[in-house]
Design a protein around this motif. Structure first.
Motif, short mmCIF file in Angstrom:
data_model
loop_
_atom_site.label_atom_id
_atom_site.label_comp_id
_atom_site.label_asym_id
_atom_site.label_seq_id
_atom_site.Cartn_x
_atom_site.Cartn_y
_atom_site.Cartn_z
N ARG A 141 -3.12 -10.35 -12.00
CA ARG A 141 -2.02 -10.22 -11.05
C ARG A 141 -1.44 -8.81 -11.07
O ARG A 141 -1.14 -8.22 -10.03
N ASN A 142 -1.28 -8.25 -12.29
CA ASN A 142 -0.74 -6.88 -12.41
C ASN A 142 -1.65 -5.87 -11.70
O ASN A 142 -1.18 -4.93 -11.05
N LEU A 143 -2.97 -6.07 -11.86
CA LEU A 143 -3.90 -5.16 -11.22
C LEU A 143 -3.79 -5.25 -9.70
O LEU A 143 -3.75 -4.22 -9.01
N ALA A 144 -3.75 -6.47 -9.18
CA ALA A 144 -3.62 -6.64 -7.74
C ALA A 144 -2.31 -6.06 -7.23
O ALA A 144 -2.27 -5.41 -6.18
N ASP A 145 -1.23 -6.28 -7.99
CA ASP A 145 0.07 -5.71 -7.60
C ASP A 145 0.01 -4.18 -7.58
O ASP A 145 0.59 -3.54 -6.70
N ARG A 146 -0.69 -3.62 -8.57
CA ARG A 146 -0.78 -2.15 -8.64
C ARG A 146 -1.58 -1.60 -7.48
O ARG A 146 -1.23 -0.57 -6.90
N PHE A 147 -2.67 -2.27 -7.14
CA PHE A 147 -3.46 -1.85 -5.97
C PHE A 147 -2.61 -1.90 -4.70
O PHE A 147 -2.62 -0.96 -3.90
N ARG A 148 -1.87 -2.98 -4.53
CA ARG A 148 -1.05 -3.11 -3.32
C ARG A 148 0.06 -2.07 -3.29
O ARG A 148 0.36 -1.49 -2.24
N ALA A 149 0.67 -1.81 -4.45
CA ALA A 149 1.74 -0.81 -4.50
C ALA A 149 1.20 0.58 -4.14
O ALA A 149 1.84 1.34 -3.40
N LEU A 150 0.00 0.90 -4.63
CA LEU A 150 -0.62 2.18 -4.30
C LEU A 150 -0.91 2.27 -2.81
O LEU A 150 -0.65 3.28 -2.16
N ALA A 151 -1.47 1.19 -2.26
CA ALA A 151 -1.79 1.18 -0.83
C ALA A 151 -0.53 1.34 0.01
O ALA A 151 -0.51 2.08 1.00
N GLN A 152 0.53 0.64 -0.38
CA GLN A 152 1.78 0.74 0.36
C GLN A 152 2.39 2.14 0.23
O GLN A 152 2.93 2.69 1.19
N GLY A 153 2.28 2.72 -0.97
CA GLY A 153 2.79 4.07 -1.17
C GLY A 153 2.04 5.08 -0.33
O GLY A 153 2.64 5.98 0.27
N LEU A 154 0.71 4.95 -0.27
CA LEU A 154 -0.09 5.85 0.56
C LEU A 154 0.25 5.68 2.04
O LEU A 154 0.34 6.66 2.78
N ALA A 155 0.43 4.43 2.45
CA ALA A 155 0.80 4.18 3.85
C ALA A 155 2.14 4.83 4.17
O ALA A 155 2.32 5.40 5.26
N GLN A 156 3.07 4.79 3.22
CA GLN A 156 4.38 5.40 3.45
C GLN A 156 4.27 6.91 3.56
O GLN A 156 4.95 7.54 4.37
N THR A 157 3.39 7.51 2.74
CA THR A 157 3.20 8.96 2.86
C THR A 157 2.66 9.32 4.24
O THR A 157 2.98 10.38 4.79
N GLY A 158 1.83 8.44 4.81
CA GLY A 158 1.33 8.68 6.16
C GLY A 158 2.45 8.63 7.18
O GLY A 158 2.52 9.46 8.09
N LEU A 159 3.35 7.65 7.04
CA LEU A 159 4.49 7.56 7.95
C LEU A 159 5.40 8.78 7.80
O LEU A 159 5.89 9.33 8.79
N ASP A 160 5.62 9.20 6.56
CA ASP A 160 6.46 10.37 6.31
C ASP A 160 5.83 11.63 6.90
O ASP A 160 6.53 12.48 7.48
N ALA A 161 4.51 11.76 6.75
CA ALA A 161 3.83 12.94 7.29
C ALA A 161 3.89 12.95 8.81
O ALA A 161 4.06 14.01 9.43
N THR A 162 3.77 11.78 9.42
CA THR A 162 3.86 11.70 10.88
C THR A 162 5.24 12.11 11.36
O THR A 162 5.39 12.85 12.34
N GLU A 163 6.27 11.63 10.66
CA GLU A 163 7.64 11.99 11.02
C GLU A 163 7.87 13.48 10.81
O GLU A 163 8.54 14.13 11.63
N GLN A 164 7.32 14.02 9.74
CA GLN A 164 7.46 15.45 9.49
C GLN A 164 6.76 16.26 10.57
O GLN A 164 7.25 17.30 11.00
#
Length: 455
Positions: A141-164
């Motif tokens: 479960r921790n591994l799956a949570d970590r994968f999802r957190a990384l994916a969500q973090g990367l997706a957020q950087t994409g949103l931030d870069a688009t806004e920038q």
């Protein structure tokens, strides 16, 4: 030469040298003003008067106020500023990705992935223990949570870069409009050599402020205005400016285009290219690599787990949800999430059978075909290392460009900057010239008085 001509010469000299004193005083007053360029009143002999007795001089006049400016240095500063802006932003974006991975650390994905294999190894040592089964489930479960957190973090950087990117384009469009407006004001003031030097300085400051956005070139026009080219697109010409907009590319991804046109264009080195490269290439590559690792872990673990038998005798069960083959969707299989007894540790229900747990633990050192023969840990280290290499390259380019920009700005300052000592010397010379012109008026007046006394 008549007395009236003598007075006319004195008058032009007084006016011209008074103007020169005003220009020098203006320089001294703006010695510490950012972006101010040293100004000079160019003096020249007034058109001569042709008479039957020959050609006679008519005094002095000026050819306008000229700025001490080197256009080649301006172009070099803006070119290197574009490289600096792009490499610095690329470094910052990649540093953000590195921080998401958090390596090396005790909470990164690498440690969490290794923790799963360690939990399987502990389970193999005591397959009948509910505690070790629970730990194995929690590790998954921790591994799956970590994968999802990384994916969500990367997706957020994409949103931030688009806004920038939107902010950068908005800043660019505002600046281009201001340049066009100043062009119009310069024409209204009579051209760059006629009391418009300060406006030209304002225009150059605007161009310098947005130089890091893209490869920008200023092309001077004869009337004192400039045309601005961004990449290969003319965006300003005289009082006319064109707007840039964010646009979705036909083949996928994000680009920029001129409003009203049908195709996108490359603005050259700078922050726009840095952001679009991150959005279109770097970020998708990192996410694809992460998804590849997640899919390999889910598939390989499930493939082994399906050959085992749970304590209840159930076979062909999954440890991870087989539908969650991306980092964003990776989760435990519902039965395992509900109870650690759904974990298969052996091929049979016989007490002490740990064949499946051993095989799962062996994935730590097993090369996986879906990962190019690398183990899961090696593949992850390689992915993190690739991001690190890109970050270091951007950092190196940023350092080099920063030094070059600093050196070029120093050279430009030596050309355009105001030296108070030099201006004071000029002021003394102009003061003496003004006094000499005043003396001409006195001499002409004395001559006029002599003539009157003779009448």
């Amino acid at each position: 030469m008549s007395l009236s001509s003598l007075l006319s010469i004195a008058r032009s000299a007084l006016i011209t040298h008074q103007t020169a004193i005003g220009v020098t005083s203006h320089n001294i007053a703006n010695a510490n003003t950012p972006g101010f360029s040293r100004q000079r009143l160019t003096l020249q002999a007034a058109p001569p008067l042709r008479t039957p007795a020959g050609t006679l001089g008519t005094g002095v006049t000026d050819a306008g106020v000229h700025r001490a400016r080197d256009t080649f240095l301006d172009a070099a500063v803006r070119r290197e500023s574009a490289l600096l802006g792009g490499s610095t932003l690329t470094r910052d974006l990649l540093t953000g990705v590195e921080q998401l991975f958090g390596e090396p650390s005790g909470t990164g994905l690498g440690v969490t992935l290794d923790g799963l294999f360690t939990a399987f190894s502990d389970l193999a040592n005591d397959p009948s223990s509910l505690a070790t089964r629970t730990l194995a489930r929690d590790a998954g479960r921790n591994l799956a949570d970590r994968f999802r957190a990384l994916a969500q973090g990367l997706a957020q950087t994409g949103l931030d870069a688009t806004e920038q990117l939107r902010d950068v384009i908005g800043t660019l469009n505002t600046a281009l409009g201001e340049v066009a407006q100043i062009n119009a004001e310069i024409v209204g003031a009579g051209g760059v050599n006629r009391s418009a030097a300060d406006l030209a300085d304002q225009r150059d400051q605007i161009l310098d402020s947005i130089a890091g956005i893209g490869a920008m070139r200023a092309i001077p026009r004869d009337n004192g205005t400039i045309a601005v080219v961004l990449g290969d697109q003319l965006v300003v010409d005289g009082s006319f400016s064109r707007q840039v907009e964010l646009r979705a590319l036909a083949g996928g991804g994000t680009g920029v285009a001129i409003v009203g046109t049908t195709t996108s264009f490359d603005p050259g080195e700078g922050r726009i290219r840095s952001l679009t490269t991150y959005l279109n290439i770097t970020l998708p590559d990192v996410r694809a690599t992460l998804d590849q690792l997640a899919a390999a872990v889910v598939t390989e673990v499930n493939t082994i787990h399906q050959t085992g038998t749970t304590p209840a005798g159930t076979t062909a069960t999954d440890f991870f949800d087989p539908a969650g083959l991306t980092a964003q969707t990776m989760v435990l299989a519902a039965p395992v999430g509900a109870s650690p007894l759904a974990i298969a540790t052996g091929a049979t229900t016989a007490p002490g059978d740990n064949a499946i747990a051993l095989a799962l633990a062996g994935l730590r050192t097993q090369g996986l075909a879906s990962l190019g023969g690398a183990t899961a840990g090696e593949f992850y280290i390689s992915a993190v290392g690739a991001v690190g290499v890109l970050t270091r390259n951007a950092e190196s380019q940023s350092v080099v460009s920063d030094v070059l920009v600093s050196n070029l700005e120093t050279r430009r300052s030596s050309v355009s900057g105001v030296s108070v000592d030099e201006e004071m010397v000029n002021l003394i010379g102009q003061q003496q010239a003004f006094a000499a012109a005043s003396r001409i008026v006195t001499v002409a007046d004395e001559m006029m008085q002599d003539i009157l006394r003779m009448v």
